[in-house]
Write a protein that holds these residues in place. Structure first.
Motif, PDB file in Angstrom:
ATOM      1  N   VAL A  34      -2.759  48.463 116.603  1.00 53.81           N
ATOM      2  CA  VAL A  34      -3.659  48.949 115.850  1.00 53.81           C
ATOM      3  C   VAL A  34      -3.337  49.371 114.382  1.00 53.81           C
ATOM      4  CG1 VAL A  34      -5.442  50.865 115.382  1.00 53.81           C
ATOM      5  CG2 VAL A  34      -5.223  50.091 117.841  1.00 53.81           C
ATOM      6  N   ARG A  35      -4.087  48.959 113.496  1.00 55.59           N
ATOM      7  CA  ARG A  35      -3.853  49.465 111.939  1.00 55.59           C
ATOM      8  C   ARG A  35      -5.181  50.098 111.593  1.00 55.59           C
ATOM      9  NH1 ARG A  35      -5.456  49.019 106.556  1.00 55.59           N
ATOM     10  NH2 ARG A  35      -3.669  49.952 105.533  1.00 55.59           N
ATOM     11  N   ASP A  36      -5.109  51.357 111.126  1.00 52.88           N
ATOM     12  CA  ASP A  36      -6.329  52.058 110.869  1.00 52.88           C
ATOM     13  C   ASP A  36      -6.065  52.870 109.551  1.00 52.88           C
ATOM     14  OD1 ASP A  36      -8.956  53.132 111.027  1.00 52.88           O
ATOM     15  OD2 ASP A  36      -8.506  54.265 112.736  1.00 52.88           O
ATOM     16  N   GLU A  37      -7.122  53.470 109.019  1.00 54.03           N
ATOM     17  CA  GLU A  37      -7.029  54.233 107.832  1.00 54.03           C
ATOM     18  C   GLU A  37      -7.380  55.424 108.019  1.00 54.03           C
ATOM     19  OE1 GLU A  37      -8.497  52.337 104.219  1.00 54.03           O
ATOM     20  OE2 GLU A  37      -7.410  50.717 104.520  1.00 54.03           O
ATOM     21  N   VAL A  38      -6.693  56.475 107.469  1.00 53.84           N
ATOM     22  CA  VAL A  38      -6.982  57.971 107.430  1.00 53.84           C
ATOM     23  C   VAL A  38      -6.881  58.477 106.153  1.00 53.84           C
ATOM     24  CG1 VAL A  38      -6.024  58.287 109.870  1.00 53.84           C
ATOM     25  CG2 VAL A  38      -4.467  58.455 108.198  1.00 53.84           C
ATOM     26  N   GLY A  39      -7.470  59.670 105.831  1.00 48.41           N
ATOM     27  CA  GLY A  39      -7.272  60.245 104.541  1.00 48.41           C
ATOM     28  C   GLY A  39      -7.043  61.745 104.510  1.00 48.41           C
ATOM     29  N   TRP A  40      -5.858  62.168 104.904  1.00 47.43           N
ATOM     30  CA  TRP A  40      -5.542  63.353 105.092  1.00 47.43           C
ATOM     31  C   TRP A  40      -4.304  64.035 104.021  1.00 47.43           C
ATOM     32  CZ3 TRP A  40      -2.781  61.509 110.165  1.00 47.43           C
ATOM     33  CH2 TRP A  40      -3.630  61.446 111.303  1.00 47.43           C
ATOM     34  N   ASN A  41      -4.622  65.228 103.817  1.00 47.50           N
ATOM     35  CA  ASN A  41      -3.492  65.948 103.002  1.00 47.50           C
ATOM     36  C   ASN A  41      -2.314  65.999 104.065  1.00 47.50           C
ATOM     37  OD1 ASN A  41      -4.607  66.885 100.294  1.00 47.50           O
ATOM     38  ND2 ASN A  41      -6.139  67.291 101.916  1.00 47.50           N
ATOM     39  N   VAL A  42      -1.043  66.063 103.708  1.00 52.06           N
ATOM     40  CA  VAL A  42      -0.147  66.214 104.371  1.00 52.06           C
ATOM     41  C   VAL A  42       0.992  67.319 103.909  1.00 52.06           C
ATOM     42  CG1 VAL A  42       1.879  64.782 105.603  1.00 52.06           C
ATOM     43  CG2 VAL A  42      -0.306  63.789 104.978  1.00 52.06           C
ATOM     44  N   LEU A  43       1.317  68.061 104.684  1.00 52.70           N
ATOM     45  CA  LEU A  43       2.292  69.220 104.559  1.00 52.70           C
ATOM     46  C   LEU A  43       3.621  69.019 105.188  1.00 52.70           C
ATOM     47  CD1 LEU A  43       3.121  71.769 103.076  1.00 52.70           C
ATOM     48  CD2 LEU A  43       2.100  72.890 104.977  1.00 52.70           C
ATOM     49  N   VAL A  44       4.678  68.788 104.750  1.00 53.64           N
ATOM     50  CA  VAL A  44       5.754  68.426 105.452  1.00 53.64           C
ATOM     51  C   VAL A  44       6.868  69.802 105.104  1.00 53.64           C
ATOM     52  CG1 VAL A  44       8.078  66.936 105.313  1.00 53.64           C
ATOM     53  CG2 VAL A  44       5.802  65.997 104.850  1.00 53.64           C
ATOM     54  N   TRP A  45       7.667  70.182 106.372  1.00 57.39           N
ATOM     55  CA  TRP A  45       8.722  71.084 106.224  1.00 57.39           C
ATOM     56  C   TRP A  45       9.944  70.659 106.690  1.00 57.39           C
ATOM     57  CZ3 TRP A  45      11.290  73.625 110.398  1.00 57.39           C
ATOM     58  CH2 TRP A  45      12.262  74.442 109.896  1.00 57.39           C
ATOM     59  N   THR A  46      10.785  70.689 105.798  1.00 55.40           N
ATOM     60  CA  THR A  46      12.210  70.125 106.068  1.00 55.40           C
ATOM     61  C   THR A  46      13.240  71.036 106.011  1.00 55.40           C
ATOM     62  OG1 THR A  46      11.469  67.871 105.102  1.00 55.40           O
ATOM     63  CG2 THR A  46      13.859  68.223 105.414  1.00 55.40           C
ATOM     64  N   PRO A  47      13.820  71.260 107.150  1.00 58.08           N
ATOM     65  CA  PRO A  47      14.937  72.419 107.219  1.00 58.08           C
ATOM     66  C   PRO A  47      16.198  72.070 106.539  1.00 58.08           C
ATOM     67  CG  PRO A  47      14.864  71.533 109.223  1.00 58.08           C
ATOM     68  CD  PRO A  47      13.753  70.794 108.759  1.00 58.08           C
ATOM     69  N   PRO A  48      17.301  72.564 106.432  1.00 58.01           N
ATOM     70  CA  PRO A  48      18.410  72.159 105.709  1.00 58.01           C
ATOM     71  C   PRO A  48      19.271  71.170 106.412  1.00 58.01           C
ATOM     72  CG  PRO A  48      18.220  74.564 105.423  1.00 58.01           C
ATOM     73  CD  PRO A  48      17.214  74.315 106.447  1.00 58.01           C
ATOM     74  N   GLU A  49      19.197  71.263 107.757  1.00 55.52           N
ATOM     75  CA  GLU A  49      19.892  70.437 108.765  1.00 55.52           C
ATOM     76  C   GLU A  49      19.368  69.154 108.698  1.00 55.52           C
ATOM     77  OE1 GLU A  49      18.367  73.240 109.647  1.00 55.52           O
ATOM     78  OE2 GLU A  49      17.521  72.808 111.711  1.00 55.52           O
ATOM     79  N   ARG A  50      20.133  68.154 109.277  1.00 57.31           N
ATOM     80  CA  ARG A  50      19.834  66.697 109.262  1.00 57.31           C
ATOM     81  C   ARG A  50      19.733  66.115 110.835  1.00 57.31           C
ATOM     82  NH1 ARG A  50      17.203  67.911 105.588  1.00 57.31           N
ATOM     83  NH2 ARG A  50      17.280  67.111 103.388  1.00 57.31           N
TER      84      ARG A  50
END
Length: 302
Positions: free
Chosen positions: A178-194
């Protein structure tokens, strides 16, 4: 012989480690690649953000393209990115896609927009070699497997990065479902570790396969936000991450999930709702990023 291209980072709807079926959505964070080909026969990679970074993936991407369409060329490929590495935001897929497109451009190979599945170099029966974006994506996936930076091949992540929007894929066959389109705002939290995808405990993830099958059903039904929330709780447990950031995002966010194999957490929804989530996540160590989904995908630059 030179080329430039960019590709998108992405967030997770369904982690493919449990069953081989995965889903991801493109976000407005780019990785850019530039390449200069020469007759050295040797490929060298450089990463702007980290001079000591492992460059095997981008080097292998160039080699794949040259093996298919070139004449033994070498050269230098350079990447720079808004997507943090080893954070679960598909930095490897974005780097691979951007590098493949830049190299194809340098080799004079036309890349056809769209999702068609024509064989490599045979699209539209043209005299000059032509590659669909979907097959260019597959070239990067194969390079990622060769370089050992992914367990599943990450075709779900790579297809979202290349095509834009949200995709559902079978990574065992590199098949777009499937390929579809979405229209969201996106919030990302990235901690210090990897956390590196190749180090993920795939065996533990298979224990949540029945949950992953439910998530796949939700995604195939177009219920992406619900799917990612279920995925997030299941894979946070399987991969040893706290579910507290997800709890903090609910019920404001429409959906929230651990992205990839972590450690980033992504929440989607309306801007006002995510503003409340951001205030809570800003109290955590690390960084937050407010962005949005993208539907245009990767592109070659003149």
């Amino acid at each position: 012989m030179h080329g430039r291209a960019s590709a998108l980072g992405a967030g997770t709807v369904l982690n493919a480690l449990a069953t081989g079926v995965g889903s991801a959505f493109a976000i407005d964070a780019e990785t850019r690649a530039s390449i200069e080909l020469d007759d050295s026969g040797t490929v060298r990679g450089e990463v702007a953000e980290d001079p000591d970074a492992d460059t095997r993936l981008v080097e292998r991407c160039v080699e794949h393209c040259v093996e298919r369409f070139g004449d033994g060329e070498g050269g230098v490929v350079r990447t720079e990115s808004d997507v943090p590495m080893a954070a679960g935001l598909k930095s490897s897929s974005a780097a691979a896609n951007a590098t493949v497109l830049a190299t194809l451009s340098a080799l004079g190979v036309e890349v056809v927009d769209g999702e068609g599945d024509d064989p490599l170099g045979d699209a539209d029966e043209r005299d000059e070699p032509v590659v669909t974006r979907l097959n260019a994506c597959r070239m990067g996936v194969e390079a990622a497997r060769d370089a050992g930076v992914t367990v599943t091949g990450a075709f779900d992540d790579a297809s979202a990065s290349m095509l834009g929007g949200v995709t559902v894929t079978d990574n065992r066959e590199d098949e777009l479902l499937v390929r579809d389109e979405v229209g969201w705002n996106v919030l990302v939290w990235t901690p210090p570790e990897r956390a590196y995808s190749a180090d993920a405990d795939a065996e533990r993830c298979t224990r949540v396969a029945s949950v992953a099958e439910t998530v796949a059903d939700l995604a195939l039904a177009g219920r992406y936000a619900e799917a990612m929330t279920v995925n997030g709780f299941a894979f946070s447990a399987a991969l040893g991450f706290s579910a507290e950031p997800a709890i903090e995002a609910l019920p404001d966010a429409a959906g929230v999930s651990l992205s990839g194999t972590g450690p980033s957490v992504v929440a989607v929804g309306g801007a006002e709702a995510l503003d409340g989530v951001r205030k809570r996540w800003d109290k955590r160590p690390g960084e937050t990023l407010l962005t949005e989904t993208r539907t245009d995908g990767a592109r070659i630059h003149d």
